[in-house]
Design a protein around this motif. Structure first.
Motif, PDB file in Angstrom:
ATOM      1  N   ARG A 144       0.849  -1.251   0.005  1.00  0.00           N
ATOM      2  CA  ARG A 144       0.225   0.181   0.012  1.00  0.00           C
ATOM      3  C   ARG A 144       0.876   1.205   0.047  1.00  0.00           C
ATOM      4  O   ARG A 144       0.501   2.207  -0.437  1.00  0.00           O
ATOM      5  CB  ARG A 144      -1.038   0.012   1.152  1.00  0.00           C
ATOM      6  N   GLU A 145       1.876   1.387   0.462  1.00  0.00           N
ATOM      7  CA  GLU A 145       2.692   2.248   0.519  1.00  0.00           C
ATOM      8  C   GLU A 145       3.367   2.612  -0.771  1.00  0.00           C
ATOM      9  O   GLU A 145       3.645   3.749  -1.226  1.00  0.00           O
ATOM     10  CB  GLU A 145       4.090   1.964   1.469  1.00  0.00           C
ATOM     11  N   ALA A 150       0.827   4.096  -2.657  1.00  0.00           N
ATOM     12  CA  ALA A 150       0.834   5.693  -2.543  1.00  0.00           C
ATOM     13  C   ALA A 150       1.872   6.352  -3.267  1.00  0.00           C
ATOM     14  O   ALA A 150       1.595   7.559  -3.716  1.00  0.00           O
ATOM     15  CB  ALA A 150       0.999   5.855  -1.102  1.00  0.00           C
ATOM     16  N   GLN A 170      -9.602   0.128  -2.805  1.00  0.00           N
ATOM     17  CA  GLN A 170      -8.373   0.160  -1.939  1.00  0.00           C
ATOM     18  C   GLN A 170      -7.555   1.389  -2.416  1.00  0.00           C
ATOM     19  O   GLN A 170      -6.981   2.150  -1.910  1.00  0.00           O
ATOM     20  CB  GLN A 170      -7.580  -0.945  -1.991  1.00  0.00           C
ATOM     21  N   ILE A 199      -6.551   4.812  -0.610  1.00  0.00           N
ATOM     22  CA  ILE A 199      -4.931   5.219  -0.234  1.00  0.00           C
ATOM     23  C   ILE A 199      -4.689   6.771  -1.100  1.00  0.00           C
ATOM     24  O   ILE A 199      -4.033   7.346  -0.413  1.00  0.00           O
ATOM     25  CB  ILE A 199      -4.244   4.333  -1.095  1.00  0.00           C
ATOM     26  N   LYS A 200      -5.423   6.857  -2.026  1.00  0.00           N
ATOM     27  CA  LYS A 200      -4.935   8.183  -2.778  1.00  0.00           C
ATOM     28  C   LYS A 200      -6.034   9.249  -2.146  1.00  0.00           C
ATOM     29  O   LYS A 200      -6.014  10.307  -2.721  1.00  0.00           O
ATOM     30  CB  LYS A 200      -5.189   7.932  -4.317  1.00  0.00           C
TER      31      LYS A 200
END
Length: 281
Positions: free
Chosen positions: A198-199, A202, A239, A243-244
């Motif tokens: 997920r990082e 991003a 998802q 995140i964004k």
């Protein structure tokens, strides 16, 4: 609305349920899916899915982890790549995850196969669908060497494509982006243990992202543990939207636009709609 950029509808878990899957896709607003070829033996079946369904497309390639299958020659790939609705080369790349008692040196057959796919992509100007697992350094090094990035063989295009089902580091993502490649995220992005991925999501710009299921594998939360299908790709988009900090519709539009840009043999739903309108008038 949504585009699944990587699925395996020819696999046994899905092909027997194809009418159900296509119906579920329509209900989930998944307009298109790219059916990925993993052996030459299965190509005709993968290609027939694309020929028989207006919203399905296909690639041609031999997965790096497949042994004991027909080894693809450059001519094998070029001949199949010239067929209608074949829009990419792969799934290709390197996979050192299951070395067993072998060494990395013993995997030269994978590296040779990968180079053949890169050359086919350059000759056809089709995008590569790249798989890499426990082999990112070699995957990138061979791509730089064979992909035309040093200005060799200027008569052929520089390789382009996507790193699919991305599970590598931000450094690998940055290197792929620097080469002009896209990054595709799968249902893994929704797993509780996937904070590092997920990082990376991003970090990757939205205009360089694709979304996929890699079905029948890797069903996203809340369907984890079930057989995956293209109808579940909106959960990946959701998802990314979280995140964004964006509406999921923005993610759906951007990733579908990116798919059209990369796989530029694909006719977009909007273009198809315009053609039908012109036919009526």
């Amino acid at each position: 609305m949504f585009t699944d950029s990587h699925c395996h509808l020819s696999f046994a878990e899905l092909k027997s349920r194809l009418p159900e899957i296509l119906s579920a896709m329509a209900e989930a607003q998944v307009d298109r899916a790219l059916c990925i070829c993993t052996t030459l033996e299965e190509f005709e079946e993968v290609h027939s899915l694309a020929r028989d369904h207006a919203n399905l497309w296909s690639t041609v390639g031999v997965h790096p982890d497949n042994e004991g299958v027909q080894e693809p020659t450059l001519d094998d790939l070029l001949e199949r790549a010239a067929r209608a609705k074949v829009v990419g080369i792969g799934e290709t790349g390197l996979d050192y995850y299951r070395l067993g008692e072998r060494s990395v040196a013993d995997m030269e057959w994978q590296r040779t196969r990968y180079r053949t796919h890169i050359e086919a992509a350059r000759r056809t100007d089709l995008p590569l669908v790249i798989h890499t697992r426990s082999a990112s350094d070699d995957t990138l090094a061979i791509l730089r060497e064979a992909g035309g990035f040093k200005g060799d063989s200027a008569s052929r295009p520089v390789a382009r494509g996507v790193f699919h089902c991305f599970t590598e580091t931000a450094e690998v993502a940055r290197a792929a982006l620097d080469l002009g490649f896209y990054i595709s995220f799968s249902g893994i992005l929704t797993f509780r243990s996937a904070g590092d991925i997920r990082e990376v999501a991003a970090f990757v710009p939205l205009d360089r992202m694709l979304i996929e299921t890699d079905s029948p594998y890797l069903a996203p939360v809340p369907h984890r543990g079930k057989t995956n299908s293209p109808a579940y790709v909106p959960w990946v988009a959701e998802q990314i939207a979280q995140i964004k900090g964006l509406p999921v519709t923005d993610v759906a539009q951007a990733t579908s636009d990116n798919f059209d840009t990369l796989f530029n043999r694909v006719v977009s739903p909007a273009a198809t709609s315009i053609e039908k309108t012109h036919e009526k008038t």
